[in-house]
Design a protein around this motif. Sequence first.
Motif, PDB file in Angstrom:
ATOM      1  N   UNK A   1       0.830  -1.196   0.000  1.00  0.00           N
ATOM      2  CA  UNK A   1       0.000   0.000   0.000  1.00  0.00           C
ATOM      3  C   UNK A   1       0.870   1.253   0.000  1.00  0.00           C
ATOM      4  N   UNK A   2       0.311   2.407  -0.414  1.00  0.00           N
ATOM      5  CA  UNK A   2       1.059   3.655  -0.263  1.00  0.00           C
ATOM      6  C   UNK A   2       1.354   3.889   1.229  1.00  0.00           C
ATOM      7  N   UNK A   3       2.574   4.260   1.529  1.00  0.00           N
ATOM      8  CA  UNK A   3       2.964   4.472   2.921  1.00  0.00           C
ATOM      9  C   UNK A   3       2.723   5.929   3.284  1.00  0.00           C
ATOM     10  N   UNK A   4       1.877   6.145   4.266  1.00  0.00           N
ATOM     11  CA  UNK A   4       1.537   7.496   4.684  1.00  0.00           C
ATOM     12  C   UNK A   4       2.734   8.188   5.326  1.00  0.00           C
ATOM     13  N   UNK A   5       2.804   9.497   5.157  1.00  0.00           N
ATOM     14  CA  UNK A   5       3.841  10.267   5.848  1.00  0.00           C
ATOM     15  C   UNK A   5       3.481  10.360   7.332  1.00  0.00           C
ATOM     16  N   UNK A   6       4.432  10.020   8.159  1.00  0.00           N
ATOM     17  CA  UNK A   6       4.198  10.050   9.606  1.00  0.00           C
ATOM     18  C   UNK A   6       5.317  10.813  10.294  1.00  0.00           C
ATOM     19  N   UNK A   7       4.964  11.375  11.441  1.00  0.00           N
ATOM     20  CA  UNK A   7       5.927  12.075  12.277  1.00  0.00           C
ATOM     21  C   UNK A   7       5.991  11.406  13.644  1.00  0.00           C
ATOM     22  N   UNK A   8       7.188  11.261  14.165  1.00  0.00           N
ATOM     23  CA  UNK A   8       7.337  10.813  15.537  1.00  0.00           C
ATOM     24  C   UNK A   8       6.692  11.828  16.470  1.00  0.00           C
ATOM     25  N   UNK A   9       6.163  11.379  17.631  1.00  0.00           N
ATOM     26  CA  UNK A   9       5.694  12.352  18.619  1.00  0.00           C
ATOM     27  C   UNK A   9       6.807  13.357  18.928  1.00  0.00           C
ATOM     28  N   UNK A  10       6.433  14.626  19.063  1.00  0.00           N
ATOM     29  CA  UNK A  10       7.420  15.678  19.293  1.00  0.00           C
ATOM     30  C   UNK A  10       7.902  15.665  20.738  1.00  0.00           C
ATOM     31  N   UNK A  11       9.209  15.812  20.912  1.00  0.00           N
ATOM     32  CA  UNK A  11       9.775  15.919  22.265  1.00  0.00           C
ATOM     33  C   UNK A  11       9.402  17.267  22.871  1.00  0.00           C
ATOM     34  N   UNK A  12       9.034  17.253  24.142  1.00  0.00           N
ATOM     35  CA  UNK A  12       8.655  18.473  24.852  1.00  0.00           C
ATOM     36  C   UNK A  12       9.490  18.625  26.110  1.00  0.00           C
ATOM     37  N   UNK A  13       9.834  19.860  26.416  1.00  0.00           N
ATOM     38  CA  UNK A  13      10.633  20.131  27.607  1.00  0.00           C
ATOM     39  C   UNK A  13       9.773  19.983  28.863  1.00  0.00           C
ATOM     40  N   UNK A  14      10.229  19.124  29.767  1.00  0.00           N
ATOM     41  CA  UNK A  14       9.530  18.903  31.039  1.00  0.00           C
ATOM     42  C   UNK A  14      10.450  19.390  32.170  1.00  0.00           C
ATOM     43  N   UNK A  15      10.229  20.609  32.678  1.00  0.00           N
ATOM     44  CA  UNK A  15      11.107  21.143  33.734  1.00  0.00           C
ATOM     45  C   UNK A  15      10.942  20.369  35.041  1.00  0.00           C
ATOM     46  N   UNK A  16      12.076  20.035  35.642  1.00  0.00           N
ATOM     47  CA  UNK A  16      12.092  19.397  36.954  1.00  0.00           C
ATOM     48  C   UNK A  16      13.170  20.073  37.796  1.00  0.00           C
ATOM     49  N   UNK A  17      13.664  19.357  38.790  1.00  0.00           N
ATOM     50  CA  UNK A  17      14.543  19.992  39.763  1.00  0.00           C
ATOM     51  C   UNK A  17      15.967  20.235  39.333  1.00  0.00           C
ATOM     52  N   UNK A  18      16.363  19.795  38.137  1.00  0.00           N
ATOM     53  CA  UNK A  18      17.763  19.962  37.746  1.00  0.00           C
ATOM     54  C   UNK A  18      18.045  21.265  37.006  1.00  0.00           C
ATOM     55  N   UNK A  19      17.024  22.108  36.806  1.00  0.00           N
ATOM     56  CA  UNK A  19      17.246  23.406  36.190  1.00  0.00           C
ATOM     57  C   UNK A  19      16.722  24.499  37.108  1.00  0.00           C
ATOM     58  N   UNK A  20      17.489  25.592  37.163  1.00  0.00           N
ATOM     59  CA  UNK A  20      17.115  26.726  38.009  1.00  0.00           C
ATOM     60  C   UNK A  20      17.764  27.984  37.446  1.00  0.00           C
ATOM     61  N   UNK A  21      17.375  29.120  38.002  1.00  0.00           N
ATOM     62  CA  UNK A  21      17.946  30.381  37.549  1.00  0.00           C
ATOM     63  C   UNK A  21      19.436  30.387  37.772  1.00  0.00           C
ATOM     64  N   UNK A  22      20.144  30.923  36.782  1.00  0.00           N
ATOM     65  CA  UNK A  22      21.606  30.950  36.839  1.00  0.00           C
ATOM     66  C   UNK A  22      22.089  31.894  37.939  1.00  0.00           C
ATOM     67  N   UNK A  23      22.992  31.404  38.771  1.00  0.00           N
ATOM     68  CA  UNK A  23      23.529  32.203  39.880  1.00  0.00           C
ATOM     69  C   UNK A  23      24.859  32.848  39.537  1.00  0.00           C
ATOM     70  N   UNK A  24      25.394  32.573  38.332  1.00  0.00           N
ATOM     71  CA  UNK A  24      26.685  33.103  37.921  1.00  0.00           C
ATOM     72  C   UNK A  24      26.457  34.346  37.075  1.00  0.00           C
ATOM     73  N   UNK A  25      27.063  35.481  37.434  1.00  0.00           N
ATOM     74  CA  UNK A  25      26.892  36.698  36.626  1.00  0.00           C
ATOM     75  C   UNK A  25      27.336  36.470  35.196  1.00  0.00           C
ATOM     76  N   UNK A  26      26.546  36.979  34.237  1.00  0.00           N
ATOM     77  CA  UNK A  26      26.869  36.801  32.824  1.00  0.00           C
ATOM     78  C   UNK A  26      28.039  37.696  32.440  1.00  0.00           C
ATOM     79  N   UNK A  27      28.940  37.118  31.629  1.00  0.00           N
ATOM     80  CA  UNK A  27      30.062  37.897  31.095  1.00  0.00           C
ATOM     81  C   UNK A  27      29.895  38.153  29.602  1.00  0.00           C
ATOM     82  N   UNK A  28      28.714  37.717  29.071  1.00  0.00           N
ATOM     83  CA  UNK A  28      28.482  37.851  27.628  1.00  0.00           C
ATOM     84  C   UNK A  28      28.268  39.301  27.250  1.00  0.00           C
TER      85      UNK A  28
END
Length: 307
Positions: A280-307
């Motif tokens: 049969x004709x093979x339909x075009x399919x997309x994998x489920x999209x990855x989504x960002x799930x925030x948990x405890x390993x990310x937080x506001x940066x405490x280091x002053x930016x030098x950029x």
Amino acid sequence: MDASEHTGTAGAGFSGAVGLVLARPARLLGIEPFFMEFIAGIEERLAERGLSLLLHVVADQEAEIAAYRRWAERGLVEAVVVVNRTVDDRRLPVLRELGLPAVLAGAGSDAPGGGAEAGGGGGTPMPAVRTDDAGPVREALAHLLDLGHRRIARVSGPAGLLHTRARTEALVQGCREAGVEPVVVEGDYSDESGAGLTAELLRRPEPPTAILYDNDVMAVAGLGAAKEMGVAVPERLSLIAWDDSTMCRLASPPLTTMSVDVHQYGVLVAESVLELVDGLPVAERWSPTARCVPRGSTARCAVPSTA
């Protein structure tokens, strides 16, 4: 799981088999949840039709090509699933030469339906289940930039993989637009590379305040390395893993992840395979999209930016 060939569903026999070759160290399959969930999704759908999955684990792409030649010669499979597409992928012209039907798992959004690029030299495009690798990286980067991070690093998978290249390009472009210069180091999905590369990054004169990893195993190992070096997560270092898993959720702190329904991805690949073997004709399919799930390993940066 070992490197031997075997059917994943009893009773279907070789004439009703679909092949999957994984060119990666067999030891990684025991610790990396991604392929276990992916295979489970494929087998679940194939089993509904009485088909089996013939799985073979090999060391490299040369051995993978040899397996395809052997399968085609013996008529062991009706079709194959091709994963981990690479730059200048030599497997695809071989599959055309052998006349072995194939579904590409992980064709990027820039690969037009498999096309000449996917087919390795033109001809009828190979059916593909597409993935968006760039969009989720931009989402993860936006999360870090919103938290004030400017010293950002990425621990990638093997650089020869197309999805690695797409993710790295998305990160570099997004950082450039934000006036940030990221650091990218190449890993191999193992805990050893995750820990070792994290330690190297943290020993730099200006260590990153945030690191993105290409899988969960490297991220959890990176968390352990940071703890051993006395670098507090997330107070001094934010971490994001690609692929959610139980190990990410049970880590301390739980890891922020790019979460995707890998099982459903496998089901969609199996749907394309079934259409292919049915003629049969093979339909075009997309994998489920990855989504960002925030948990405890990310937080506001405490280091002053030098950029």
